[in-house]
Design an enzyme around this catalytic site. Structure first.
Site: not given
Ligand code: DGL
Length: 268
Positions: A79, A193
């Site tokens: 993430c 993301c």
């Molecule tokens: N998958 C997360 C990232 O790579 C973000 C998703 C969220 O906002 O929880 O930033």
């Protein structure tokens, strides 16, 4: 050191939802004998609209408790939001090696021909000093146009659940980038993301064939392979998906998780 690692110890991969599966897929390919635990923090989703303090406290606390329970040999924070905010803090408090996921500005800077790069992330990610440092270190002679597209997180989750994706919704999420000053020069977009590569085909429709997309999943998997290099893995691998949210929310995704090799879906 490598010899002392329990050969059954898993690699733990954390995201707020399903985005981390883009990283997990690469880790599985490069480390096919490793047991994996995929943790979807649905009780905390979305991270991208939270404050730095909230994300840091949540991710540090969760990974501390998960480390005690699952005794991972290594952790991947799959993430960008959590990594750009809390990577250093988590490394300070946990003994286990941590691989983070940060915006792929370096590879984007290496391939852009126009020198203008777009960066799509969550609102929290695009304002991080960590991103400022990546930009200064690797793209100081480029133009980086940052844009928050938090709505893409829900759209990616919906797509994986089997819902149709509305192209207009995708367009409206990225319109701020398309309309930014100098945007017509953008030839490379960093998907900063882990949810966003799940929508790469839809994003390609909006940006057109001249624009290439870059994300870090393959590089992160290679980094993980280096971290666990020389360690033993007891076959066969056993994969588990866990969630902090309602487990029923993941049960509907059993066929999807089965495709990624997960036998069980459990409550954390
Ligand atoms: N998958 C997360 C990232 O790579 C973000 C998703 C969220 O906002 O929880 O930033």
């Amino acid at each position: 050191m490598a010899q002392s690692v329990d050969p059954t110890a898993p690699i733990l991969i954390l995201d707020s939802g399903l985005g981390g599966l883009t990283v997990l897929g690469e880790i599985r390919q490069i480390l096919p004998t490793a047991s994996l635990i995929y943790a979807a923090d649905y009780a905390g989703l979305p991270y991208g609209t939270k404050s730095e303090a909230e994300v840091a406290a949540r991710v540090c606390g969760l990974l501390g408790r998960m480390s005690e329970r699952y005794k991972p040999r290594a952790i991947c924070i799959a993430c960008n939001t959590a990594s750009t905010i809390a990577l250093e803090m988590v490394r300070d408090v946990l003994e286990v090696p941590i691989v983070g996921t940060v915006p792929a500005i370096k590879p984007a800077a290496a391939i852009t021909r126009t020198g203008t790069i777009g960066l799509l992330g969550t609102a929290a990610t695009i304002r991080q000093p960590y991103v400022d440092r990546l930009e200064a270190d690797f793209a100081a002679d480029k133009r980086l146009v940052r844009h928050a597209a938090p709505g893409l997180v829900d759209l990616a989750e919906a797509k994986l659940r089997g819902d149709a994706v509305d192209p207009m919704a995708i367009r409206s999420e990225v319109s701020g980038l398309l309309e930014a000053d100098g945007a017509s020069d953008i030839d490379t977009v960093v998907l900063a993301c882990t949810h966003f590569p799940l929508l790469e085909a839809e994003l390609a429709e909006v940006f057109g064939p001249e624009v290439q997309f870059v994300h870090g999943a393959a590089g992160i998997a290679r980094r993980m392979a280096t971290v666990v290099h020389g360690q033993q893995f007891a076959p066969p691998p056993h994969h588990r998906a866990v969630t902090t949210g309602e487990v029923a929310r993941l049960h509907g995704l059993a066929p999807l998780f089965a495709r990624f090799g997960f036998e069980t879906i459990e409550q954390f």
